[in-house]
Structure formats: structure tokens, C-alpha cells
Design a protein around this motif. Sequence first.
Motif, PDB file in Angstrom:
ATOM      1  N   GLY A 256       0.829  -1.097   0.002  1.00 65.83           N
ATOM      2  CA  GLY A 256       0.102  -0.076  -0.005  1.00 65.83           C
ATOM      3  C   GLY A 256       0.911   1.402   0.081  1.00 65.83           C
ATOM      4  O   GLY A 256       2.014   1.462  -0.571  1.00 65.83           O
ATOM      5  N   ASP A 257       0.399   2.332   0.759  1.00 65.59           N
ATOM      6  CA  ASP A 257       1.188   3.533   1.001  1.00 65.59           C
ATOM      7  C   ASP A 257       1.998   3.517   2.053  1.00 65.59           C
ATOM      8  O   ASP A 257       1.926   2.805   2.925  1.00 65.59           O
ATOM      9  CB  ASP A 257       0.084   4.766   1.093  1.00 65.59           C
ATOM     10  N   LEU A 258       3.147   4.661   1.986  1.00 60.41           N
ATOM     11  CA  LEU A 258       4.072   5.112   2.978  1.00 60.41           C
ATOM     12  C   LEU A 258       3.526   6.293   3.521  1.00 60.41           C
ATOM     13  O   LEU A 258       3.722   7.449   2.962  1.00 60.41           O
ATOM     14  CB  LEU A 258       5.427   4.931   2.978  1.00 60.41           C
ATOM     15  N   GLY A 259       2.659   6.316   4.565  1.00 56.48           N
ATOM     16  CA  GLY A 259       2.133   7.912   5.142  1.00 56.48           C
ATOM     17  C   GLY A 259       2.997   8.302   6.187  1.00 56.48           C
ATOM     18  O   GLY A 259       3.030   8.035   7.263  1.00 56.48           O
ATOM     19  N   CYS A 260       3.623   9.657   6.054  1.00 52.46           N
ATOM     20  CA  CYS A 260       4.679  10.077   7.078  1.00 52.46           C
ATOM     21  C   CYS A 260       3.921  11.712   7.241  1.00 52.46           C
ATOM     22  O   CYS A 260       4.493  12.440   7.567  1.00 52.46           O
ATOM     23  CB  CYS A 260       5.895  10.292   6.727  1.00 52.46           C
ATOM     24  N   GLU A 261       2.465  11.815   6.920  1.00 48.86           N
ATOM     25  CA  GLU A 261       2.156  13.316   7.131  1.00 48.86           C
ATOM     26  C   GLU A 261       2.211  13.805   8.629  1.00 48.86           C
ATOM     27  O   GLU A 261       1.832  12.882   9.620  1.00 48.86           O
ATOM     28  CB  GLU A 261       0.669  13.158   6.625  1.00 48.86           C
ATOM     29  N   ASN A 262       2.598  14.706   8.940  1.00 49.42           N
ATOM     30  CA  ASN A 262       2.960  15.459  10.224  1.00 49.42           C
ATOM     31  C   ASN A 262       3.664  14.641  11.001  1.00 49.42           C
ATOM     32  O   ASN A 262       3.455  14.675  12.367  1.00 49.42           O
ATOM     33  CB  ASN A 262       1.434  15.741  10.988  1.00 49.42           C
ATOM     34  N   GLY A 263       4.441  14.042  10.319  1.00 52.76           N
ATOM     35  CA  GLY A 263       5.458  12.943  11.300  1.00 52.76           C
ATOM     36  C   GLY A 263       6.826  13.787  11.385  1.00 52.76           C
ATOM     37  O   GLY A 263       7.326  14.463  10.631  1.00 52.76           O
ATOM     38  N   LYS A 264       7.561  13.411  12.524  1.00 58.79           N
ATOM     39  CA  LYS A 264       8.726  14.106  12.974  1.00 58.79           C
ATOM     40  C   LYS A 264       9.853  13.002  13.179  1.00 58.79           C
ATOM     41  O   LYS A 264       9.590  12.193  14.010  1.00 58.79           O
ATOM     42  CB  LYS A 264       8.733  14.903  14.115  1.00 58.79           C
ATOM     43  N   PHE A 265      10.708  13.023  12.421  1.00 57.38           N
ATOM     44  CA  PHE A 265      11.854  12.327  12.300  1.00 57.38           C
ATOM     45  C   PHE A 265      13.165  12.921  12.661  1.00 57.38           C
ATOM     46  O   PHE A 265      13.763  13.613  11.993  1.00 57.38           O
ATOM     47  CB  PHE A 265      12.192  11.616  10.832  1.00 57.38           C
ATOM     48  N   VAL A 266      13.780  12.394  13.936  1.00 57.54           N
ATOM     49  CA  VAL A 266      14.921  13.223  14.327  1.00 57.54           C
ATOM     50  C   VAL A 266      16.244  12.363  14.790  1.00 57.54           C
ATOM     51  O   VAL A 266      15.782  11.262  15.140  1.00 57.54           O
ATOM     52  CB  VAL A 266      14.580  14.137  15.632  1.00 57.54           C
ATOM     53  N   VAL A 267      17.329  12.754  14.272  1.00 58.64           N
ATOM     54  CA  VAL A 267      18.549  11.948  14.498  1.00 58.64           C
ATOM     55  C   VAL A 267      19.628  12.997  14.591  1.00 58.64           C
ATOM     56  O   VAL A 267      19.698  13.798  14.279  1.00 58.64           O
ATOM     57  CB  VAL A 267      18.738  10.808  13.498  1.00 58.64           C
ATOM     58  N   LYS A 268      20.493  12.453  15.818  1.00 55.11           N
ATOM     59  CA  LYS A 268      21.860  13.188  15.891  1.00 55.11           C
ATOM     60  C   LYS A 268      22.753  13.338  14.735  1.00 55.11           C
ATOM     61  O   LYS A 268      23.196  14.281  14.500  1.00 55.11           O
ATOM     62  CB  LYS A 268      22.318  12.724  17.008  1.00 55.11           C
ATOM     63  N   ASP A 269      22.903  12.226  14.195  1.00 54.95           N
ATOM     64  CA  ASP A 269      23.646  12.113  12.903  1.00 54.95           C
ATOM     65  C   ASP A 269      23.481  11.059  12.256  1.00 54.95           C
ATOM     66  O   ASP A 269      23.401   9.943  12.574  1.00 54.95           O
ATOM     67  CB  ASP A 269      25.342  12.288  13.323  1.00 54.95           C
ATOM     68  N   GLY A 270      23.195  11.322  10.701  1.00 53.94           N
ATOM     69  CA  GLY A 270      22.854  10.114   9.966  1.00 53.94           C
ATOM     70  C   GLY A 270      21.294  10.395   9.301  1.00 53.94           C
ATOM     71  O   GLY A 270      20.955  11.143   8.879  1.00 53.94           O
ATOM     72  N   ASN A 271      20.894   9.185   9.094  1.00 52.45           N
ATOM     73  CA  ASN A 271      19.618   9.218   8.409  1.00 52.45           C
ATOM     74  C   ASN A 271      18.416   9.268   9.226  1.00 52.45           C
ATOM     75  O   ASN A 271      18.109   8.315  10.394  1.00 52.45           O
ATOM     76  CB  ASN A 271      19.664   7.813   7.749  1.00 52.45           C
ATOM     77  N   ALA A 272      17.522  10.280   9.141  1.00 53.46           N
ATOM     78  CA  ALA A 272      16.296  10.338   9.929  1.00 53.46           C
ATOM     79  C   ALA A 272      15.132   9.301   9.361  1.00 53.46           C
ATOM     80  O   ALA A 272      14.315   8.718  10.070  1.00 53.46           O
ATOM     81  CB  ALA A 272      15.684  11.692   9.746  1.00 53.46           C
ATOM     82  N   LEU A 273      15.292   9.139   8.092  1.00 52.60           N
ATOM     83  CA  LEU A 273      14.267   8.057   7.284  1.00 52.60           C
ATOM     84  C   LEU A 273      15.148   7.253   6.381  1.00 52.60           C
ATOM     85  O   LEU A 273      15.294   8.047   5.370  1.00 52.60           O
ATOM     86  CB  LEU A 273      13.075   8.750   6.809  1.00 52.60           C
ATOM     87  N   ALA A 274      15.353   5.988   6.375  1.00 49.84           N
ATOM     88  CA  ALA A 274      16.062   5.475   5.236  1.00 49.84           C
ATOM     89  C   ALA A 274      15.075   4.510   4.722  1.00 49.84           C
ATOM     90  O   ALA A 274      14.596   3.769   5.346  1.00 49.84           O
ATOM     91  CB  ALA A 274      17.237   4.767   6.072  1.00 49.84           C
ATOM     92  N   CYS A 275      14.889   4.637   3.304  1.00 45.54           N
ATOM     93  CA  CYS A 275      13.971   3.586   2.741  1.00 45.54           C
ATOM     94  C   CYS A 275      15.118   3.029   1.393  1.00 45.54           C
ATOM     95  O   CYS A 275      14.285   2.902   0.519  1.00 45.54           O
ATOM     96  CB  CYS A 275      12.957   4.338   2.124  1.00 45.54           C
ATOM     97  N   ASP A 276      16.212   3.115   1.558  1.00 47.45           N
ATOM     98  CA  ASP A 276      17.054   2.289   0.553  1.00 47.45           C
ATOM     99  C   ASP A 276      16.471   1.106   0.077  1.00 47.45           C
ATOM    100  O   ASP A 276      16.053   0.114   0.792  1.00 47.45           O
ATOM    101  CB  ASP A 276      18.496   2.270   1.019  1.00 47.45           C
ATOM    102  N   GLY A 277      16.145   0.999  -1.076  1.00 43.83           N
ATOM    103  CA  GLY A 277      15.886  -0.668  -1.869  1.00 43.83           C
ATOM    104  C   GLY A 277      14.491  -0.733  -1.521  1.00 43.83           C
ATOM    105  O   GLY A 277      14.081  -1.866  -1.812  1.00 43.83           O
ATOM    106  N   ALA A 278      13.592  -0.057  -0.923  1.00 41.23           N
ATOM    107  CA  ALA A 278      12.318  -0.288  -0.726  1.00 41.23           C
ATOM    108  C   ALA A 278      11.537  -0.342  -1.821  1.00 41.23           C
ATOM    109  O   ALA A 278      11.696   0.387  -2.808  1.00 41.23           O
ATOM    110  CB  ALA A 278      11.719   0.937   0.113  1.00 41.23           C
ATOM    111  N   VAL A 279      10.505  -1.240  -1.777  1.00 39.99           N
ATOM    112  CA  VAL A 279       9.482  -1.525  -2.999  1.00 39.99           C
ATOM    113  C   VAL A 279       8.284  -1.039  -2.341  1.00 39.99           C
ATOM    114  O   VAL A 279       7.507  -1.813  -1.446  1.00 39.99           O
ATOM    115  CB  VAL A 279       9.627  -2.574  -3.688  1.00 39.99           C
TER     116      VAL A 279
END
Length: 653
Positions: free
Chosen positions: A263-286
Amino acid sequence: MVNPPLKPDGRTLAYFGQLKPAEKKLLDACRSGESADVSKQRPTEATEENTVRASFLRFLALGGDEHAPVHEKGVQLWGAWLEGELNFEGTTLPHSLRLTYCHLNTTPILRDSVVHGCLLFQVCHVEGLEADRMKCSGTVFLNRVTSTSEVSLAGAQIGGDLVCDGGEFEVQKDNALICERAVIKGSVFLREGFTATGRVSLVGAQVGGSLECTNAVFDNICADEEHVGALIFDRAVIKGSVFLDGNFTAIGGVSLMGVQISGDLGCENGKFVVKDGNALACDGAVIKGCVFLRNGFTAIGTVRLQGAKIGGDLECSDSTLDGMNGYALAAENMTVVGMFFFLNLSVNGGVSLVSAKVGSLEDDLKSWPKGLDLDGFVYGRLSGKAPKDLETRRAWLNKQSDLHAGKGCDGKYFKPQPWRQLQKVLHDMGHMEGARQVAIAFEDQLYDANLIGQTPEDWCKLRARIYRFFSRIFHRLFGCLIGYGYRPFGLFLKMLVVWLLCGAFYWGVARYGDNGNGVFAPSNPLVFQNSEYDVCKADNEKAQAELIKAAYGLPSVQGAGNWYLCKDLREEYTGFSPFAYSLDLILPLVDLQQERDWAPMIPTPENTWIDELKAHSLKHITRLVMWFEILFGWVSSLLLVAVVSGLTKRREE
């Protein structure tokens, strides 16, 4: 008399001796299939009235005995304090187990167990849960559970949903909830105030429904190298949608690498925080549906979509992307079948779309950051209100830069492909003029980026410099005359201007040059040296005499001393026409008999070539104008012939 068969310890009612008040209530409720309501709220301390031995609960959950039968509704207990360890490892629970508002001061163990029905720990306090490889035919309820240790469902098989709504999993620097390789036929609900302090992992899990994390907090900001990320479901298979929205907060990063979402990937009004690096990683996602990073979506850290395949739209709008001086969006080799929205964004950091491919692009200029890499970015069309004018799109392309080196499109950093792609898209959409403007601007960029006149590395420096020098000159000349092949009809106007200006110049020097004697004369010596035309020669006595007569108002030969105006020149000889003469010069393939029959009278060369170079009489200037027009005519004619024959036909796609 036959003795009853022996049973293991804890498997007979007699084993437990005198029952406590809460245990008696539970025993009676199990016979009738009702809930044993010890208390309507979770106890804060153990008392004689609310305590139930965990071993007694286990006895009933495993089916009891002939003296303690258990109804098919299973064990249902409210508001009790469980004393001791609740261990179902390797056992089979024939019915559901439902604990509500209970306090367990140890870790329930259901490792390798089988539960025929539902498993419910609702509004309970537990010291974690060990349920690796558990098989539960119904739903597992952990909603509003408070856990202070790891809850593990690794490798579990759940026939219904996994519900953890409102749960509080407080585990510092460790795993809060582990569902790695779990098979959940229903959905997973981590929402409605769900809080996890520690890592939540669904790596390799299979979910038959959706994964909903609406209004939830995942905090793993103190994660060490062994427990990276707040929410991880790499390589998971989600048959429904994934919702990380509605006041969703992930402190420590979310990883969906290699995930498959139907289905869908919904991140509306979401907050993704990281000190250093990837806040949201979807590499290779289908992701077969859409991806929504909009309506207040905030990422402090990099959003990675490298190699992701999105079957619907990718919408990045009304959001904040803060890469903290790194990449805010890294989407190399990403594929989006639908539209890519990049609108109303606040972006701090670079955006990389190297080799990405999207169906359509809808964007605005202000959303794109300076650190932009579009090399290999392919899009089918510019949709909606996406700007299509050259000024805006050129500013967009000029935002490209090497984020790490800090180089922009000022000649130090230039990628040809994005310009070609924009040209192709505008052409395919029917914006022909826009495509031509982009093509011309692209050639100018090639010149400014010093990419004209490149030579093989094995050429010597002198040869390379000479080749480069003339290549750049001819490239610029090609652009000025014919717009690099995209403005062929503009050359007609330039030729018209040169023709008229030169024609006017020839008329002026033929009529008034050399003190009125003109600078043009017949080029045929039989005419020029014929004594019958002496009166037309400025330095002849007859011409001088006629000029004196004219000065005194006496009848004289008209045009004496000027071949252009001289009346004695017979009509059968081609008359001098300044504009026809100019046209004859500028069109080398056309013979109007002007260039053949007429020429300027050039003084005898000076003694030395230096003196000759210094000569600047009107006759010398006329010769230079003629040379210029002849050369211009040859170059222009060759270009026009090349245009007609298709030699300079440029790709406008």
C-alpha cells in the motif's frame, strides 16, 4: 480400585493447597467462562486479596484438571497481582489468555509456545515478555502495557493482529519491542500514544495487513552502535500500508531498507529526528502505493530513498527537510511511477536525484536548495503549476552544485544531462520555443564551463591550445549567427542588415568618396582604359575640364570624373548598383555581374607591409568592408545550406 494417573507438579488442583481469595474467584470464573474481576484498576502493591500465584494461573491456562475445568473462553483475569514467574515455554494453551489491569513483577515466558486463541496483556505492567517463536492463532493484545524490559516476539506467528496501542515500553539503550522475522497475518498497531524508549524492530517481519504508528513516540536517541535506529523494519513485507503520521515522532531514525509495502507509506505530520545520519532510510524499498512526506512532515537528518521503487506518487510538500549541512534528501536511482511533488518546502542541505526517474514533476523554485544534484534525473513531464519558463528553469538548473566541494554552476560545476532532459521534456510537451531557449542556454553553459574544444590527452599542449582557441571562436560565432542551429531564420535578418548597411556604404563611397570622384570603377580593362571614357576618369584632363565648366555653371558632362555617375559610360556596360553590388558579394553562389564588372580603386601598395597596414584611406576601408562582406556571405551561405540539408539539425528532445 484404580489410582488416577500421576501428573507433573503444578498440573493438579490439589497441588496448590489452600487457595487465596483472588485464586478462588479466578477458579470459579474459569468454570463459567466469565472474567475474574479482582479489581477494576491495576494494583500498586500485593495484598492477600489481590494476589494470584503465577503457577496457579499457568495451571488454569494449560486447561486445569477434572476438578478445575476451564471454559472454552479461556482464562480472564482483571486487576490482580501475579506472584512468581509465569512460564509457558514450549507449552500449548488450549484457550485464550486474557489479563487486564494486572501487575506482573517478572517476565512472562511464552517462548516456543502455542496459543489457541488470543493472548491479551491489556493495561498490564510486565517486566518484559519473552515470546520468541510463539504461535498464536488469534490476536496478541499488548495495548496500554507498561514494560520495563525487552518485549520479544522474534519469529512468532500470530494469526490475528498485534495491538500495542497506548503501550509504554521503557527500555533505555536496549531493545524495547522485537518482532524480527515474525509472521503476523493481521495488522500491527503501535498508535494512540504508544511510546517506546529503546529500539523497536520488525526486521524481516511479514505483516498481512497494515502497520500503523499514528500518534506514537519512538525514542532511541541514546542508541549505541549495536542498537541503531528507533524504528526498524528492514526487509519486512507489509501487505497493507504503513502509517507513520499524525504526531508521529521518531528520535533516533527510522529504517525501512529493502521493505516491501503493498500500500502507501504515509508520514504526514511525522517528525523524524536523528543526531547524525539518516532520519528516514528507505534504500531499496518497494512501495506499490504512494509515499507522503507532507503536511508538517519534519526530518532532522537525511531522508534516503536510494534505489527505492514507488508505484504511485512521491509527495514532498508543506514540510521541513533539514540535512544538518549534509544531504536533506538522497534519492539516487529512485523510481517513481507517478508524480513527484516538491512544493512549499523548507530545505536545509543538499538534494541528490542522481539517476532517479519519475513520471511527472511538480515543483517550485524556492523549495530547491543550492546543493542540488540532478545528473541523470529523468522525468516525463512538468505537471500542474510547475514553472516552464526559461528564467525559472535556468535558475533551477543553476542551483546544481557539488555539496561537499561547494562548487556551483559558475563554470566549476556543470552537468549536461539535466539541461538535455529539460529540453526533451519541454519539446515533448509542445513547448517548442521553451525547448529552443533551453538548448541555446545549454550551449552557452558549455562555453562558460570551458567544455568547448576538448582534446585527447595525448595531444601536445600547443596543438591543444590552438584547437581549443579556434573551437571556442567558431562555437561562439555559430551561436551569434544561427543560435547554435536553433535560430536558423535569424541569420536571414542578419544577412539583410549586413546587405543594406554595406549597400548604403558602397553608395556613399561611390557617390561622395574621394572628394566626389567615387572609389568604384569598371574592373574590365577594355572599358577602364578606353579613351572614349576619359571624361569619366578623375585624373584625366577631359574630366578636369568638365569639372571646371560645371563650377562656372557652363554646360558640362554629367558625372565627369566619377565612373558611377558618368553619363558617357555606354548603357550596354553593366551600370553600378550599390545594393546589387552588396547582394552580389554576400551571396557567393549568385552572379549579378556587379562584382565581376566593378571594383574599388585601391592605391598602389606602400613600400613596406607595415606602411600598408597603417594605410587607412577611404579606398582601403572600402576594400576591408568588401572582404568582410564576402567572408560573412560565405559563412552565412554555408550555414544556410547546412540548415537546409539537415547538417545542423539539433535534437530538441
